[in-house]
Structure formats: structure tokens, C-alpha cells
Design an enzyme around this catalytic site. Structure first.
Site, mmCIF file in Angstrom:
data_model
loop_
_atom_site.group_PDB
_atom_site.id
_atom_site.type_symbol
_atom_site.label_atom_id
_atom_site.label_comp_id
_atom_site.label_asym_id
_atom_site.label_seq_id
_atom_site.Cartn_x
_atom_site.Cartn_y
_atom_site.Cartn_z
ATOM 1 N N PRO A 112 4.717 5.838 -7.719
ATOM 2 C CG PRO A 112 5.681 5.755 -9.828
ATOM 3 C CD PRO A 112 5.946 5.413 -8.396
ATOM 4 C CG ASN A 113 0.660 7.438 -11.485
ATOM 5 O OD1 ASN A 113 0.373 8.629 -11.539
ATOM 6 N ND2 ASN A 113 1.543 6.887 -12.278
ATOM 7 N NE ARG A 138 -3.060 4.208 -11.257
ATOM 8 C CZ ARG A 138 -1.914 3.510 -11.130
ATOM 9 N NH1 ARG A 138 -1.462 3.146 -9.939
ATOM 10 N NH2 ARG A 138 -1.216 3.187 -12.180
ATOM 11 C CE1 TYR A 186 -3.090 -0.985 -10.295
ATOM 12 C CE2 TYR A 186 -3.989 0.717 -11.724
ATOM 13 C CZ TYR A 186 -3.005 -0.208 -11.438
ATOM 14 O OH TYR A 186 -1.941 -0.371 -12.281
ATOM 15 C CG ASN A 199 2.409 -1.109 -5.380
ATOM 16 O OD1 ASN A 199 3.088 -1.097 -6.412
ATOM 17 N ND2 ASN A 199 1.102 -1.234 -5.406
ATOM 18 C CB ALA A 242 5.250 2.537 -13.578
ATOM 19 C CD GLU A 254 8.127 -5.969 -6.521
ATOM 20 O OE1 GLU A 254 9.333 -5.700 -6.372
ATOM 21 O OE2 GLU A 254 7.649 -6.388 -7.585
ATOM 22 C CG HIS A 308 3.034 -5.480 -8.030
ATOM 23 N ND1 HIS A 308 3.415 -4.197 -8.320
ATOM 24 C CD2 HIS A 308 4.162 -6.210 -7.912
ATOM 25 C CE1 HIS A 308 4.728 -4.157 -8.401
ATOM 26 N NE2 HIS A 308 5.210 -5.358 -8.154
ATOM 27 N NE ARG A 346 -2.785 -4.057 -15.415
ATOM 28 C CZ ARG A 346 -2.463 -2.922 -14.801
ATOM 29 N NH1 ARG A 346 -1.939 -2.950 -13.581
ATOM 30 N NH2 ARG A 346 -2.663 -1.775 -15.388
HETATM 31 C C1 DQA Z 1 0.981 -1.775 -9.694
HETATM 32 C C2 DQA Z 1 1.236 -2.419 -11.069
HETATM 33 C C3 DQA Z 1 2.161 -1.556 -11.903
HETATM 34 O O1 DQA Z 1 2.367 -2.147 -13.176
HETATM 35 C C4 DQA Z 1 1.548 -0.185 -12.125
HETATM 36 O O2 DQA Z 1 2.442 0.638 -12.837
HETATM 37 C C5 DQA Z 1 1.115 0.463 -10.857
HETATM 38 C C6 DQA Z 1 0.467 -0.358 -9.839
HETATM 39 C C7 DQA Z 1 -0.041 -2.573 -8.871
HETATM 40 O O3 DQA Z 1 -0.123 -2.312 -7.670
HETATM 41 O O4 DQA Z 1 -0.758 -3.419 -9.399
HETATM 42 O O5 DQA Z 1 1.206 1.671 -10.691
HETATM 43 O O6 DQA Z 1 2.201 -1.759 -8.969
#
Ligand code: DQA
Length: 144
Positions: free
Chosen positions: A9-10, A17, A22, A74, A77, A98, A100, A107
Site C-alpha cells: 500500500p501507498n 508521499r 521516500y 516491500n 505498512a 524484504e 524498505h 522511525r
Molecule cells: C516502507 C516503510 C513502512 O513503514 C511504510 O508503511 C511504507 C514504506 C518503506 O519502504 O520504507 O509504506 O515499507
């Protein structure tokens, strides 16, 4: 090699964002960059994004049937609380990295926990979009 990149998501909102966290590159840039890298190295790559848990789970199950040999994920959340995504990843036997983009450990407290990492081969955190490249290099055995 047949590879799958999954974004949760996102992540389609990259470049829109929280740019201080990011970065300014957008999702389309990331997809094109990974597709070009995979093609240049002779690998087959699909990049998929979903804002829904079920969308990611369906894709992980599909990867089993289509013979995907390595996954970069990735989970966004979902990383922090989705036992359903974790169970899906645990169901298949291929290497999974995985990624990030941000350093989740610097954070908020809730981001320090990953329920998905324990069923992955490894985790790359805080190296920006470069984390995806490094994950691909690991899976394909390229020096990078
Ligand atoms: C994320 C870190 C997560 O905590 C966050 O919810 C994201 C992006 C990252 O790529 O740093 O959506 O996975």
C-alpha cells in the site's frame, strides 16, 4: 531467472508521499528502472503493486503456480501487522527479500517490528530505491 517484485500500500504514491522520507522519484520510474535492469541482465521480471492485502496474497499464490524463482517485496505498512501476507510468503519455497526504502528502525516504534521478515531470506532497509537493485543482485547472483 523469473522474478517478481511486489509493492504494498501507498508505494504507488512514490514521488508524491513524504518526499523527505521516500525521495522524489515516482513509482513509474521505479518500475521502468527495474524492468530495464532485469532485461539488461537477461531476467524475466514482473512488477506488481496493490493497496490491498488480498491483492498481494493472490499474487504470491500465483507466483507458486507460475514458477517464480525469487521475490522482492516491500509490503509497506502490512510489514508491521499482516499475518496474512506473512502466511502467504511462508507458503512458498523461493528466496524472498524484504525491502524498505526508509530506515524503519530510525522511525516510529510501530515500524520497528516486521511480522514478514522472519519468513523472508533477508531484509534490506534504509538504502532508498537502491535496495530493490541490491535485492535483485542477490537473487540473480549478479555483482551489481
Ligand atoms: C516502507 C516503510 C513502512 O513503514 C511504510 O508503511 C511504507 C514504506 C518503506 O519502504 O520504507 O509504506 O515499507
Amino acid at each position: 531467472m523469473k522474478l517478481l517484485v511486489l509493492n504494498g500500500p501507498n508505494l504507488n504514491f512514490l514521488g508524491i508521499r513524504e518526499k523527505g522520507i521516500y525521495g522524489t522519484r515516482d513509482y513509474e520510474w521505479l518500475v521502468k528502472h527495474l524492468e530495464e535492469k532485469a532485461a539488461a541482465e537477461g531476467h524475466e521480471l514482473e512488477v506488481f503493486q496493490s493497496n490491498c492485502e488480498g491483492g498481494l496474497i493472490d499474487k504470491i499464490q500465483e507466483a507458486y503456480h507460475t514458477g517464480v524463482e525469487g521475490i522482492i517485496i516491500n509490503p509497506g505498512a502490512f510489514t508491521h501487522y499482516s499475518y496474512a501476507v506473512r502466511d502467504a510468503l511462508a507458503s512458498i519455497q523461493v528466496p524472498i527479500i524484504e525491502v524498505h526504502i526508509s530506515n524503519v528502525h530510525k522511525r516510529e516504534e510501530f515500524r520497528h517490528t516486521s511480522v514478514t521478515a522472519p519468513v523472508c531470506t533477508g531484509q534490506i532497509v534504509g538504502l532508498g530505491l537502491r535496495g530493490y537493485d541490491l535485492a535483485m543482485d542477490y537473487l540473480t547472483g549478479e555483482e551489481g
